[in-house]
Design a protein around this motif. Structure first.
Motif, PDB file in Angstrom:
ATOM      1  N   VAL A  49       0.889  -1.417   0.219  1.00 24.94           N
ATOM      2  CA  VAL A  49       0.111   0.286   0.104  1.00 24.94           C
ATOM      3  C   VAL A  49       0.722   1.530   0.053  1.00 24.94           C
ATOM      4  O   VAL A  49       0.844   2.106  -0.722  1.00 24.94           O
ATOM      5  CB  VAL A  49      -0.966  -0.088   1.266  1.00 24.94           C
ATOM      6  N   PHE A  50       1.885   1.245   0.858  1.00 25.18           N
ATOM      7  CA  PHE A  50       3.022   2.472   1.254  1.00 25.18           C
ATOM      8  C   PHE A  50       3.407   3.054  -0.593  1.00 25.18           C
ATOM      9  O   PHE A  50       3.677   3.792  -0.774  1.00 25.18           O
ATOM     10  CB  PHE A  50       3.902   2.363   2.055  1.00 25.18           C
ATOM     11  N   SER A  51       3.896   1.494  -1.220  1.00 27.24           N
ATOM     12  CA  SER A  51       4.969   1.924  -2.402  1.00 27.24           C
ATOM     13  C   SER A  51       4.075   1.993  -3.535  1.00 27.24           C
ATOM     14  O   SER A  51       4.002   3.081  -4.024  1.00 27.24           O
ATOM     15  CB  SER A  51       5.484  -0.022  -2.785  1.00 27.24           C
ATOM     16  N   ILE A  59       2.196   9.103  -5.529  1.00 25.41           N
ATOM     17  CA  ILE A  59       2.565  10.558  -5.380  1.00 25.41           C
ATOM     18  C   ILE A  59       3.841  11.442  -6.638  1.00 25.41           C
ATOM     19  O   ILE A  59       3.556  12.513  -6.849  1.00 25.41           O
ATOM     20  CB  ILE A  59       3.026  11.295  -4.187  1.00 25.41           C
ATOM     21  N   ILE A  60       4.870   9.840  -6.310  1.00 28.52           N
ATOM     22  CA  ILE A  60       6.292  10.511  -7.264  1.00 28.52           C
ATOM     23  C   ILE A  60       5.150  10.184  -8.744  1.00 28.52           C
ATOM     24  O   ILE A  60       5.948  11.468  -9.601  1.00 28.52           O
ATOM     25  CB  ILE A  60       6.777   9.596  -7.361  1.00 28.52           C
ATOM     26  N   PHE A  81       5.517  18.774 -13.035  1.00 24.53           N
ATOM     27  CA  PHE A  81       7.155  19.674 -12.877  1.00 24.53           C
ATOM     28  C   PHE A  81       7.008  19.653 -14.456  1.00 24.53           C
ATOM     29  O   PHE A  81       7.106  20.033 -15.498  1.00 24.53           O
ATOM     30  CB  PHE A  81       7.943  18.691 -12.910  1.00 24.53           C
ATOM     31  N   SER A  82       6.373  18.407 -15.441  1.00 27.33           N
ATOM     32  CA  SER A  82       6.402  18.308 -16.663  1.00 27.33           C
ATOM     33  C   SER A  82       5.669  19.077 -17.406  1.00 27.33           C
ATOM     34  O   SER A  82       5.870  20.097 -18.793  1.00 27.33           O
ATOM     35  CB  SER A  82       5.638  16.567 -17.422  1.00 27.33           C
ATOM     36  N   LYS A  83       4.253  19.170 -17.089  1.00 29.59           N
ATOM     37  CA  LYS A  83       3.641  20.431 -17.634  1.00 29.59           C
ATOM     38  C   LYS A  83       3.792  22.383 -17.263  1.00 29.59           C
ATOM     39  O   LYS A  83       4.351  22.609 -18.861  1.00 29.59           O
ATOM     40  CB  LYS A  83       2.032  20.616 -17.056  1.00 29.59           C
TER      41      LYS A  83
END
Length: 65
Positions: free
Chosen positions: A35-37, A43-44, A51-53
């Motif tokens: 779940v945390f992964s 999130i990443i 950032f791409s936009k």
């Protein structure tokens, strides 16, 4: 002989000195890690998309100036 001794000592350590979790605890911990992964990956992905936009818009703005 060093490698054989290392393997024997490692096996002895794993069988005699390591406290292994119970099956139910191992399952619970596995689900927690999964779940945390997934949450961390989302999130990443979100940050990467933002950032791409931003970078695309910045270079588009530079090109049109």
């Amino acid at each position: 002989m060093g490698l054989v001794s290392y393997v024997k000592e490692s096996y002895s350590e794993l069988t005699n000195h390591v406290s292994w979790p119970s099956w139910s605890e191992a399952q619970k911990l596995t689900v927690t890690v999964a779940v945390f992964s997934i949450v961390f990956a989302l999130i990443i992905w979100g940050i990467d998309s933002v950032f791409s936009k931003v970078i695309t818009n910045y270079f588009s703005w530079i090109k049109n100036s």
